[in-house]
Scaffold this active site. Structure first.
Site, PDB file in Angstrom:
ATOM      1  N   GLN A  89       0.816  -1.210   0.000  1.00  0.00           N
ATOM      2  CA  GLN A  89       0.000   0.000   0.000  1.00  0.00           C
ATOM      3  C   GLN A  89       0.849   1.258   0.000  1.00  0.00           C
ATOM      4  O   GLN A  89       2.064   1.217   0.225  1.00  0.00           O
ATOM      5  CB  GLN A  89      -0.947   0.000   1.191  1.00  0.00           C
ATOM      6  CG  GLN A  89      -0.265  -0.146   2.541  1.00  0.00           C
ATOM      7  CD  GLN A  89      -1.273  -0.457   3.638  1.00  0.00           C
ATOM      8  OE1 GLN A  89      -1.622   0.424   4.425  1.00  0.00           O
ATOM      9  NE2 GLN A  89      -1.735  -1.704   3.699  1.00  0.00           N
ATOM     10  N   HIS A  91       0.239   5.778   0.830  1.00  0.00           N
ATOM     11  CA  HIS A  91      -0.657   6.805   1.355  1.00  0.00           C
ATOM     12  C   HIS A  91      -0.356   8.147   0.695  1.00  0.00           C
ATOM     13  O   HIS A  91       0.798   8.430   0.345  1.00  0.00           O
ATOM     14  CB  HIS A  91      -0.507   6.921   2.868  1.00  0.00           C
ATOM     15  CG  HIS A  91      -0.618   5.618   3.581  1.00  0.00           C
ATOM     16  ND1 HIS A  91      -1.711   4.791   3.456  1.00  0.00           N
ATOM     17  CD2 HIS A  91       0.238   4.981   4.423  1.00  0.00           C
ATOM     18  CE1 HIS A  91      -1.533   3.705   4.187  1.00  0.00           C
ATOM     19  NE2 HIS A  91      -0.358   3.795   4.782  1.00  0.00           N
ATOM     20  N   GLU A 123       3.409   7.334   8.955  1.00  0.00           N
ATOM     21  CA  GLU A 123       3.345   6.420  10.093  1.00  0.00           C
ATOM     22  C   GLU A 123       4.731   5.923  10.480  1.00  0.00           C
ATOM     23  O   GLU A 123       5.652   5.909   9.666  1.00  0.00           O
ATOM     24  CB  GLU A 123       2.442   5.228   9.765  1.00  0.00           C
ATOM     25  CG  GLU A 123       2.894   4.399   8.569  1.00  0.00           C
ATOM     26  CD  GLU A 123       1.822   3.427   8.078  1.00  0.00           C
ATOM     27  OE1 GLU A 123       2.135   2.224   8.008  1.00  0.00           O
ATOM     28  OE2 GLU A 123       0.700   3.882   7.756  1.00  0.00           O
ATOM     29  N   HIS A 244       4.766   0.192   0.729  1.00  0.00           N
ATOM     30  CA  HIS A 244       5.189  -0.598   1.883  1.00  0.00           C
ATOM     31  C   HIS A 244       4.183  -1.698   2.187  1.00  0.00           C
ATOM     32  O   HIS A 244       3.032  -1.657   1.741  1.00  0.00           O
ATOM     33  CB  HIS A 244       5.373   0.287   3.121  1.00  0.00           C
ATOM     34  CG  HIS A 244       4.115   0.958   3.587  1.00  0.00           C
ATOM     35  ND1 HIS A 244       3.643   2.133   3.028  1.00  0.00           N
ATOM     36  CD2 HIS A 244       3.220   0.630   4.560  1.00  0.00           C
ATOM     37  CE1 HIS A 244       2.528   2.489   3.630  1.00  0.00           C
ATOM     38  NE2 HIS A 244       2.248   1.595   4.566  1.00  0.00           N
ATOM     39  N   ARG A 263      -3.978   0.553  -2.570  1.00  0.00           N
ATOM     40  CA  ARG A 263      -3.354  -0.760  -2.501  1.00  0.00           C
ATOM     41  C   ARG A 263      -2.636  -1.132  -3.794  1.00  0.00           C
ATOM     42  O   ARG A 263      -3.050  -0.725  -4.871  1.00  0.00           O
ATOM     43  CB  ARG A 263      -4.398  -1.815  -2.140  1.00  0.00           C
ATOM     44  CG  ARG A 263      -4.962  -1.601  -0.740  1.00  0.00           C
ATOM     45  CD  ARG A 263      -6.069  -2.574  -0.390  1.00  0.00           C
ATOM     46  NE  ARG A 263      -6.495  -2.366   0.999  1.00  0.00           N
ATOM     47  CZ  ARG A 263      -7.381  -1.454   1.385  1.00  0.00           C
ATOM     48  NH1 ARG A 263      -7.951  -0.671   0.472  1.00  0.00           N
ATOM     49  NH2 ARG A 263      -7.687  -1.315   2.659  1.00  0.00           N
TER      50      ARG A 263
END
Length: 384
Positions: A89, A91, A123, A244, A263
């Site tokens: 995925q 972001h 993240e 990642h 994804r």
């Protein structure tokens, strides 16, 4: 003020039956336990353990607590247990998320969407297990060419597309489009016989992923990515655009409060190839491991993990009977126990935490004192 928190594990298929259970001192669960969310995110707010049956978002609203200008915590803290590989995925940036959310707000109800909010989702994951495996970013091109050479002639069509960094973006689109299905199948079949001293770990990881996701193009996408192994206490920061996937292990994850995910394989869920390619960063290179820096706030028992965003900050506190730790949060904080038993107090309230339990500290908390014998992680707002 301190507010004890709990939540039920989310049962995503890639979760582990044993990792979270072992942390909490339980027998293995009957089904997968993937994530435990500690925050006020509307998708799964934490439960407040005061007998009221409220969730943290409701408690914050009922008590008029101002946790941020938006009215919600700027971060989401999780326990994450990967018993099988997560989907590959990526972001979006904040600007991409705002544009995508605004664009999709005009879609009819029930239409497929990529953006469920207008926020980015950087993240950090910090390993709690002795070994935590992940795929992060795209590998240096010359190294990937050597890996594909080790696989043999079946990988030649993919290798031929890797002429420059933009070739990686094109290769991703080709692999996920369906046009490369024959090449994907041939590469996965060739993995069984492929050998390389340099890339033994990468090939073993690819064979493992293929055993769970046979014929999935994500298996071949994974061959283009850096395979990273974290030791306990080491972290990995994943910024916008970085492809990642977590593969195996238990960790503490802290992210901006968003659920925007594009994804790129290893999933039965929808893959929007065009949008994925629009936001992925195709620049290859290694992804550095984030090591904790000791001595934060003047205490040798407090470590911090440097991240290049202002949404959140993650601290690790090692607590010993002979040396309690004291620190002042930068705002509304959540403390999660990872080992031993630690009592958190604010001069009035005191909450005893066992591994896997958490407590919310309101933004007017002047200081937190940690006593006992164990370790905790604390999430707080970052500093712009």
């Amino acid at each position: 003020m301190l507010v004890p928190l709990a939540n039920a594990p989310r049962d995503y298929a890639w979760g582990s039956r044993s990792l979270i259970a072992a942390l909490e001192g339980r027998d293995p669960a009957a089904g997968p336990e993937a994530e435990v969310w500690f925050g006020d995110h509307p998708s799964d707010p934490a439960d407040v353990e005061d007998g009221s049956g409220r969730t943290l978002d409701a408690w914050i609203a009922d008590n008029g607590v101002r946790v941020s200008p938006s009215g919600r915590l700027p971060y989401l803290l999780k326990l994450l247990a990967a018993g099988a590989p997560l989907s590959i995925q990526v972001h979006p940036t904040k600007r991409q998320a705002e544009a995508g959310f605004a664009r999709e707000s005009r879609l009819d109800a029930g239409a497929a969407r990529n953006y469920v909010d207008d926020n980015h989702k950087p993240e950090i994951i910090v390993a709690l297990s002795d070994r935590f495996e992940a795929l992060a970013g795209l590998r240096e091109l010359e190294a990937t060419r050597r890996l594909l050479d080790a696989i043999g002639a079946s990988a030649a069509p993919l290798r031929d597309r890797l002429g420059d960094p933009e070739g990686l973006r094109d290769a991703l689109g080709w692999l996920l489009s369906g046009d490369a299905d024959d090449t994907v199948a041939a590469i996965i079949a060739a993995l069984e016989e492929a050998q390389s001293t340099e890339f033994a770990a990468e090939l073993a990881n690819a064979r493992y992923i293929a055993s769970i996701h046979p014929q999935d193009p994500g298996v071949v996408v994974a061959l283009l990515m850096n395979y990273v192994v974290l030791r306990r206490g080491e972290g990995l920061f994943l910024g916008a655009g970085m492809l990642h996937a977590y593969v195996a292990g238990l960790g503490v994850e802290l992210m901006a409060a968003s659920d925007n995910v594009l994804r790129g394989g290893l999933t039965p869920k929808r893959i929007d190839v065009e949008e994925l390619l629009a936001i992925v960063d195709p620049e290859p290179g290694p992804v550095p491991v984030v090591l904790p820096v000791a001595g934060d706030r003047g205490s040798r028992s407090v470590e911090s993990f440097a991240v290049p965003v202002s949404d959140f900050r993650l601290l690790h506190v090692a607590v010993a009977h002979e040396e309690p730790a004291v620190l002042r949060p930068t705002g509304a904080a959540i403390v999660l126990a990872a080992a031993g038993e630690v009592t958190v107090s604010d001069g009035g309230d005191a909450v005893s935490l066992r591994p896997g339990r958490a407590v919310f500290a309101t933004p007017d908390t002047a200081q937190l004192r940690f006593a006992g014998d164990g370790e905790v992680f604390m999430a707080e707002p970052g500093v712009a």
